[in-house]
Enzyme design. Sequence first.
Site, PDB file in Angstrom:
ATOM      1  N   ASP A   1       0.873  -1.216  -0.087  1.00  0.00           N
ATOM      2  CA  ASP A   1      -0.047  -0.057  -0.092  1.00  0.00           C
ATOM      3  C   ASP A   1       0.772   1.262   0.012  1.00  0.00           C
ATOM      4  O   ASP A   1       1.798   1.335  -0.417  1.00  0.00           O
ATOM      5  CB  ASP A   1      -0.876   0.018   1.273  1.00  0.00           C
ATOM      6  CG  ASP A   1      -2.325   0.498   0.884  1.00  0.00           C
ATOM      7  OD1 ASP A   1      -2.373   1.827   0.561  1.00  0.00           O
ATOM      8  OD2 ASP A   1      -3.279  -0.170   0.865  1.00  0.00           O
TER       9      ASP A   1
ATOM     10  N   HIS B   1      -3.550   5.882   3.864  1.00  0.00           N
ATOM     11  CA  HIS B   1      -4.329   4.439   3.260  1.00  0.00           C
ATOM     12  C   HIS B   1      -3.591   3.517   3.739  1.00  0.00           C
ATOM     13  O   HIS B   1      -4.381   2.425   4.433  1.00  0.00           O
ATOM     14  CB  HIS B   1      -4.396   4.597   1.915  1.00  0.00           C
ATOM     15  CG  HIS B   1      -5.267   3.773   1.056  1.00  0.00           C
ATOM     16  ND1 HIS B   1      -4.979   2.500   0.807  1.00  0.00           N
ATOM     17  CD2 HIS B   1      -6.531   3.615   0.467  1.00  0.00           C
ATOM     18  CE1 HIS B   1      -5.875   1.804   0.264  1.00  0.00           C
ATOM     19  NE2 HIS B   1      -6.994   2.704   0.195  1.00  0.00           N
TER      20      HIS B   1
ATOM     21  N   SER C   1     -11.230  -0.783  -0.105  1.00  0.00           N
ATOM     22  CA  SER C   1      -9.832  -0.942   0.469  1.00  0.00           C
ATOM     23  C   SER C   1     -10.061  -1.282   1.949  1.00  0.00           C
ATOM     24  O   SER C   1      -9.189  -1.909   2.461  1.00  0.00           O
ATOM     25  CB  SER C   1      -9.318   0.330   0.191  1.00  0.00           C
ATOM     26  OG  SER C   1      -8.723   0.455  -1.109  1.00  0.00           O
TER      27      SER C   1
END
Length: 441
Positions: free
Chosen positions: A159, A199, A380
């Site tokens: 990520d 994220h 996600s």
Amino acid sequence: MPEETRMNPTRLLRPIRRLLAALLAAAAAAVAGPAAAASGPDRIDNELLVKLRRGADLQALLAKHPLALASRFGARPIFRLTVTGNARPADVLDALRLEPTVMVAETNSRQASPEARKNMAWAIGQPDAYAAQWAPAALRLSAAQRLATGRGVRVAVLDTGVDGRHPALSGRMLPGRDFVDGDRNAGEPAVTNGAAWGHGTHVAGLIALVAPNARIMPGRVLDPDGVGNSWVLAEALLWAADPDGNPDTDDGADVINMSLGTLARTDVLDAIARIAACQPAVAGDPVGDRSDPGYADDERRCAARRGAVLVAAAGNDASRVRQYPAAEGVYGLVSVGASRPNGSIAAFSNFGSWVRLAAPGQRITSTLPGGLWGTWSGTSMAAPLVAGTAALVRERAPTLQPKEVVQRMRRATAPSCDDLLPLLDAHAAVAGVRAPDRVCP
């Protein structure tokens, strides 16, 4: 959550709900503006990914075509090449595909987090909402954690990086690697204005929520705007499968989470995913062939140990359009959609037969860099909840192969209330039983 029951009278209404949900999803996609699919795959034209029958064939290929070697996957006959001079990449690609020594030739493609692609930003969250939010109850997580907590299991997070100093992640991290900057610092950069900043840390926090005793391996493959490419992702997949490059040491990830994707299918990424999941080789198949001696270490590693379960987010386009790597169909890979608290599929989530199951993905609270907390929505967020569940299953049933873990999770589902996707029940997956029917409003 209401007590679930085997007899559900609302099931008669599911075909109607399914039709309405499909119509609403199509309408949502139209209102949102041009979909990513309308603009075509996001290719990096001057970078070509090539898989040869034999590594020894490379020099003759470079001498014949306007190409330069950019990088290679160790001893494997898989290469990233750049087009040189004034040659048109499309013409070079066409010529390569006619070469008898070339098994795969394609352009590299950009990868991105689904939330960055759709501009879905996080909101400030509160630490007390982390454990008290709706997702654990929807997964029946407390019952699952009475059977397993992820002890002895390694989960790789590919990520934007992970802030391992966050209080909820401290002590759970293994050494990582940064494939964007090319170093070993896989922490999130100190940037607060990127479209996907935070994220990876958010994703890691959700794995820790589900599997608190699992160890997290951070691999940074996306920049703060959530953008990477298929070659970098493939490099990270191989690293996650074998971090020290020694097939005789057991240091690879048991589960790999990929909350990212592209609309462009990439055969080279598919080939590397098969290696990471230890999918059996297929001689003569352009993607699955591993007859070259350069694959010897992969064969040794997979003969000694199981491969990794691959978990990939299905995307946030509210459509059936396939996103990769989620739609690759690789052995041991599970594609994940997002659900909402009422037991239906979130309006933004992709769906269709290629999406294997769904997990909570709407208004999910987790960790952010700097000790912060945030609430984010997207597939996600659903993917790491499934990755965490896979970690619980791997602790509970350590002899299962990746494909068997995915099959076990798929059996541990119940239809969503709009009948679009099956919803994961973590307790049923860990216990190895079928999930009870869900009571729908």
